[in-house]
Design an enzyme around this catalytic site. Structure first.
Site, mmCIF file in Angstrom:
data_model
loop_
_atom_site.group_PDB
_atom_site.id
_atom_site.type_symbol
_atom_site.label_atom_id
_atom_site.label_comp_id
_atom_site.label_asym_id
_atom_site.label_seq_id
_atom_site.Cartn_x
_atom_site.Cartn_y
_atom_site.Cartn_z
ATOM 1 N N PRO A 154 -3.749 -2.570 4.946
ATOM 2 C CG PRO A 154 -2.855 -1.539 6.928
ATOM 3 C CD PRO A 154 -2.641 -1.818 5.608
ATOM 4 C CG ASN A 155 -7.851 -0.149 7.660
ATOM 5 O OD1 ASN A 155 -8.900 -0.778 8.175
ATOM 6 N ND2 ASN A 155 -7.123 0.591 8.301
ATOM 7 N NE ARG A 172 -10.500 3.180 5.124
ATOM 8 C CZ ARG A 172 -9.143 3.176 5.526
ATOM 9 N NH1 ARG A 172 -8.464 2.457 4.022
ATOM 10 N NH2 ARG A 172 -8.651 4.374 6.487
ATOM 11 C CE1 TYR A 195 -7.309 6.161 1.438
ATOM 12 C CE2 TYR A 195 -9.176 6.923 2.822
ATOM 13 C CZ TYR A 195 -8.259 6.436 3.000
ATOM 14 O OH TYR A 195 -7.644 6.588 3.221
ATOM 15 C CG ASN A 204 -1.849 2.084 -0.618
ATOM 16 O OD1 ASN A 204 -2.197 2.080 0.336
ATOM 17 N ND2 ASN A 204 -3.260 2.883 -1.714
ATOM 18 C CB ALA A 218 -1.900 2.255 7.982
ATOM 19 C CG HIS A 225 2.591 6.360 7.540
ATOM 20 N ND1 HIS A 225 2.671 7.420 6.749
ATOM 21 C CD2 HIS A 225 0.741 6.278 7.359
ATOM 22 C CE1 HIS A 225 1.637 7.537 5.710
ATOM 23 N NE2 HIS A 225 0.669 6.666 6.143
ATOM 24 C CD GLU A 266 5.233 4.685 0.272
ATOM 25 O OE1 GLU A 266 5.003 6.191 0.774
ATOM 26 O OE2 GLU A 266 6.327 4.715 0.321
ATOM 27 C CG HIS A 302 0.379 6.677 0.008
ATOM 28 N ND1 HIS A 302 -0.356 5.419 0.916
ATOM 29 C CD2 HIS A 302 1.113 7.199 -0.042
ATOM 30 C CE1 HIS A 302 0.820 5.495 1.394
ATOM 31 N NE2 HIS A 302 2.025 5.873 0.446
ATOM 32 N NE ARG A 349 -6.033 11.327 5.148
ATOM 33 C CZ ARG A 349 -5.819 9.600 5.036
ATOM 34 N NH1 ARG A 349 -5.620 9.073 4.253
ATOM 35 N NH2 ARG A 349 -6.491 8.955 6.230
ATOM 36 N NE ARG A 364 -4.066 9.038 7.696
ATOM 37 C CZ ARG A 364 -3.983 8.071 8.148
ATOM 38 N NH1 ARG A 364 -3.400 7.098 7.348
ATOM 39 N NH2 ARG A 364 -5.332 7.987 8.350
#
Length: 139
Positions: A9-10, A17, A22, A71, A74, A77, A95, A97, A104, A108
């Site tokens: 997501p996102n 964003r 990022y 990736n 969210a 988590h 995985e 990120h 952060r 997270r």
């Protein structure tokens, strides 16, 4: 060799964003760089904001691909369902990120999926994907 990159997501908004976290490049732009660098392998890309669609993609390719770079955004988590899907397949998952999630917010710092992955790479910007691909292509 076939590798699937899955973004959650996102991550379709990369380059737009929160640029301070990022960066300002879209993933599609970076994907072309990866495909040039790893020209000897097939790199497929999938992105979804929907948990069930990510699980369906894992089931679809989890027995036929050589590796998955994920990736989960969210969902990293929160998603026991994605963790279970990773545990159920044969294809190794790394995985990744973009940001260093441990610098952060506290929520997270815990990954629901990490225990079912070959490894975790975080905090190297988009280069986290390259590092995961290098690991998966080592034989």
């Amino acid at each position: 060799m076939k590798i699937q990159i899955i973004n959650g997501p996102n991550l379709n908004l990369l380059g737009v964003r929160e640029k301070s976290i990022y960066g300002d490049a879209s993933f599609e732009t970076y994907l072309e760089t990866l495909r040039q660098r790893f020209a000897n392998i097939t790199i497929d890309y999938y992105q979804s904001n929907i948990e069930g669609e990510i699980i369906n993609k894992l089931h679809e390719i989890g027995f036929s691909y050589d590796g998955i770079v994920m990736n989960a955004g969210a969902y990293t988590h929160t998603s026991i369902a994605i963790a279970d899907a990773i545990a159920a397949i044969n294809t190794p998952v790394i995985e990744v990120h973009i940001s260093n999630v441990h610098k952060r917010e506290e929520f997270r710092h815990k990954s629901m999926i990490a225990a079912n992955c070959r490894g975790v790479i975080a905090g190297f910007g988009m280069d986290s994907y390259r590092l995961a691909l290098e690991n998966l292509t080592l034989k």
